[in-house]
Design an enzyme around this catalytic site. Structure first.
Site, PDB file in Angstrom:
ATOM      1  N   LYS A 119       2.503 -14.444   5.273  1.00  0.00           N
ATOM      2  CA  LYS A 119       2.847 -15.414   4.220  1.00  0.00           C
ATOM      3  C   LYS A 119       4.381 -15.459   4.148  1.00  0.00           C
ATOM      4  CE  LYS A 119       1.600 -18.084   0.761  1.00  0.00           C
ATOM      5  NZ  LYS A 119       0.995 -19.406   0.962  1.00  0.00           N
ATOM      6  N   ASP A 164      -2.814 -18.306   4.044  1.00  0.00           N
ATOM      7  CA  ASP A 164      -3.741 -19.182   3.314  1.00  0.00           C
ATOM      8  C   ASP A 164      -4.415 -20.171   4.265  1.00  0.00           C
ATOM      9  OD1 ASP A 164      -1.219 -20.300   3.634  1.00  0.00           O
ATOM     10  OD2 ASP A 164      -1.070 -21.141   1.618  1.00  0.00           O
ATOM     11  N   ASP A 195      -6.623  -6.369   4.756  1.00  0.00           N
ATOM     12  CA  ASP A 195      -7.711  -5.918   3.885  1.00  0.00           C
ATOM     13  C   ASP A 195      -8.593  -7.115   3.506  1.00  0.00           C
ATOM     14  OD1 ASP A 195      -9.280  -4.354   2.269  1.00  0.00           O
ATOM     15  OD2 ASP A 195      -7.696  -3.770   0.886  1.00  0.00           O
ATOM     16  N   TYR A 209       0.814  -1.229   0.000  1.00  0.00           N
ATOM     17  CA  TYR A 209       0.000   0.000   0.000  1.00  0.00           C
ATOM     18  C   TYR A 209       0.842   1.272   0.000  1.00  0.00           C
ATOM     19  CZ  TYR A 209      -4.228  -2.637   0.712  1.00  0.00           C
ATOM     20  OH  TYR A 209      -5.272  -3.497   0.539  1.00  0.00           O
TER      21      TYR A 209
HETATM   22  O1  LIG Z   1      -8.936   2.796  -0.388  1.00  0.00           O
HETATM   23  C1  LIG Z   1      -9.724   2.064  -0.954  1.00  0.00           C
HETATM   24  O2  LIG Z   1     -10.373   2.400  -1.942  1.00  0.00           O
HETATM   25  C2  LIG Z   1      -9.951   0.673  -0.434  1.00  0.00           C
HETATM   26  C3  LIG Z   1      -9.642   0.562   1.020  1.00  0.00           C
HETATM   27  C4  LIG Z   1     -10.057  -0.725   1.592  1.00  0.00           C
HETATM   28  O3  LIG Z   1     -10.445  -1.652   0.919  1.00  0.00           O
HETATM   29  C5  LIG Z   1     -10.028  -0.879   3.037  1.00  0.00           C
HETATM   30  O4  LIG Z   1      -9.630   0.027   3.741  1.00  0.00           O
HETATM   31  O5  LIG Z   1     -10.413  -1.943   3.514  1.00  0.00           O
HETATM   32 MG   LIG Z   2     -10.995  -3.327   2.098  1.00  0.00          MG
END
Ligand SMILES: O=C(O)CCC(=O)C(=O)O
Ligand SMILES: [Mg+2]
Ligand SMILES: NC(=O)C1=CN([C@@H]2O[C@H](COP(=O)(O)OP(=O)(O)OC[C@H]3O[C@@H](n4cnc5c(N)ncnc54)[C@H](OP(=O)(O)O)[C@@H]3O)[C@@H](O)[C@H]2O)C=CC1
Length: 418
Positions: free
Chosen positions: A232, A285, A309, A162
């Site tokens: 992982k 996983d 996420d 990210y």
């Molecule tokens: O920033 C985004 O558009 C997605 C963020 C996301 O999926 C989350 O924070 O869980």
């Molecule tokens: Mg998300």
């Protein structure tokens, strides 16, 4: 500070932070909110109504949130001009007011602007994404025993893939980087070098330790039996594998944990309860199947950004879906509350979706500022409303005998059930 487009409520006061990071919360705190794109315009006004009702019920005239709208996403572009998706004064207002809440914001796929959500988290170093996953009685769930899923996710929120270090396939920078990898680092196994996009995944010791520290401290404060590091690390040895090693190191060095059967799992005594807290790990996983088969074995989860996420949405589904999945982005001092789900564009403006996630994010916010009585009212009325089977489409389609209500209808039912 004076703002260009933000109207500061005249009668409110700022929340401030003490040296030990505790909060001074006035009775009329100014709380900034971002409405959000897509269904943000449906759920955010409902969240505000429900919170106002809970606060009024709990404290009468003595306390009231002074909501202050701040702008990001499409609304910001309309007000501040083209390209201004996240105005500086929005970030500044979030910082200055310490506690805020936001609706979801759109991120285009492939090209376009970077995620505003991620940008905000990084700009304010909101390094913990805290997402509790619990079951509300009566919610339709795809699993047999949904009440066995009771986990709190600590998702690292500031690094990993990210970080946004990516290079488009065929671009000059991608070519340079591939060339560097080949000539300087002896990498000869990029399968299709001419047509590969590249991403960099930074994972640091400090970033891991501060996240795992918070997760273990949470387990101590909330009398939780275990903390699981999900990674992982067999494949990504020096990012996800190191996350695991640094995580265990944090438990051993900072919490006086002792190895179990020679390690690497370890356990510590909760200084508040005397109960053991096991710190363990699992490959990501395997974790994805274990949360379905043996969810009761997992309590606090500490994981990297991308895993967190995926895990957030998967676990939310087990207890009924992302319509009621709340969350918070936290630094030591600043807190931005937000739902786990996104803008669900196909439902935008239809007064249709479940406002539960944002309402429960606000419930976390109320607890965070010490307004527990109002937070309790929200939990209680959420339970009552769901059990009365007056629910939005997402639950209604899976529930027998449900009365389907709109987004605002659900909020209204919650207020009546307080
Ligand atoms: O920033 C985004 O558009 C997605 C963020 C996301 O999926 C989350 O924070 O869980
Ligand atoms: Mg998300
Ligand atoms: N923090 C943030 O601001 C986030 C922003 N996003 C952004 O949101 C946009 C849309 O992403 P998308 O992948 O469609 O994911 P969404 O989370 O927006 O929606 C996916 C599905 O989840 C269900 N859902 C979402 N919100 C609700 C709700 N309030 N009540 C009930 N069900 C809900 C719907 O399911 P069904 O179709 O079954 O009805 C929906 O189609 C993207 O631009 C993405 O980047 C995504 C996640 C977080």
């Amino acid at each position: 500070m004076s703002y260009q487009h933000i109207n500061v409520p005249a009668s409110g006061q700022k929340i401030t932070v003490n040296g030990d990071f505790s909060l001074n919360v006035p009775d009329k705190p100014i709380i900034p909110f971002i409405e959000g794109d897509g269904t943000g315009r449906d759920i955010t006004p409902v969240m505000i109504k429900v919170v106002d009702a809970a606060v009024a019920k709990a404290y009468g005239d003595q306390r009231k949130i002074q909501w202050m709208e701040i702008y990001a996403g499409e609304k910001a572009v309309k007000l501040y001009g083209p390209g201004n998706w996240l105005p500086d004064e929005t970030v500044q207002a979030v910082k200055e007011h310490v506690v805020s809440i936001k609706g979801p914001l759109t991120t285009p796929i492939g090209g376009g602007h970077r995620s505003l959500n991620v940008t905000l988290r990084q700009a304010l170093d909101l390094y913990v994404c805290l997402r509790p996953v619990r079951y509300f009685k009566g919610v339709p769930s795809p699993v047999k025993d949904p009440e066995k899923t009771n986990m709190v996710i600590f998702r690292e929120n500031s690094e990993d893939i990210y970080a946004g270090i990516e290079f488009d396939a065929g671009s000059e920078k991608a070519k340079l980087l591939i060339d560097f990898l080949r000539t300087q680092l002896g990498i000869d196994n990029v399968r299709f070098p001419e047509t590969s996009g590249l991403g960099v995944k930074p994972v640091s010791k400090e970033g891991t330790q501060r996240l795992v520290r918070k997760a273990i401290q949470y387990a101590i404060d909330h009398n939780r039996p275990n903390v699981t590091l999900v990674h992982k690390g067999n494949i990504m040895k020096f990012t996800e594998g190191s996350f695991r090693d640094w995580g265990f190191e944090t438990a051993l060095e900072e919490f006086d944990a002792q190895l179990v059967d020679g390690g690497p799992w370890c356990k510590l005594k909760n200084p508040k309860t005397g109960r053991d807290i096991i710190v363990k790990d699992v490959l990501a996983d395997a974790f994805m199947q274990q949360i379905l088969l043996r969810p009761a074995e997992y309590s606090v989860i500490a994981t990297l950004n991308l895993n967190g996420d995926y895990i957030s949405d998967a676990l939310a589904a087990q207890v009924g879906g992302i319509g009621i999945a709340p969350g918070a982005n936290l630094s030591e001092s600043i807190a931005v509350f937000e739902a786990t789900h996104g803008t669900a564009p196909k439902y935008a403006g239809k007064d249709y979706v479940n406002p539960g996630s944002e309402i429960l994010s606000a419930e976390m916010m109320l607890r965070h500022i010490g307004w527990a009585e109002a937070a309790d009212l929200i939990i209680d009325s959420m339970e009552k409303t769901i059990q009365s089977k007056h629910v939005t489409y997402d639950f209604a389609r899976l529930m027998e005998g449900a009365v389907q209500v709109s987004c605002s209808g659900f909020g209204q039912a919650m207020i009546e059930n307080m």
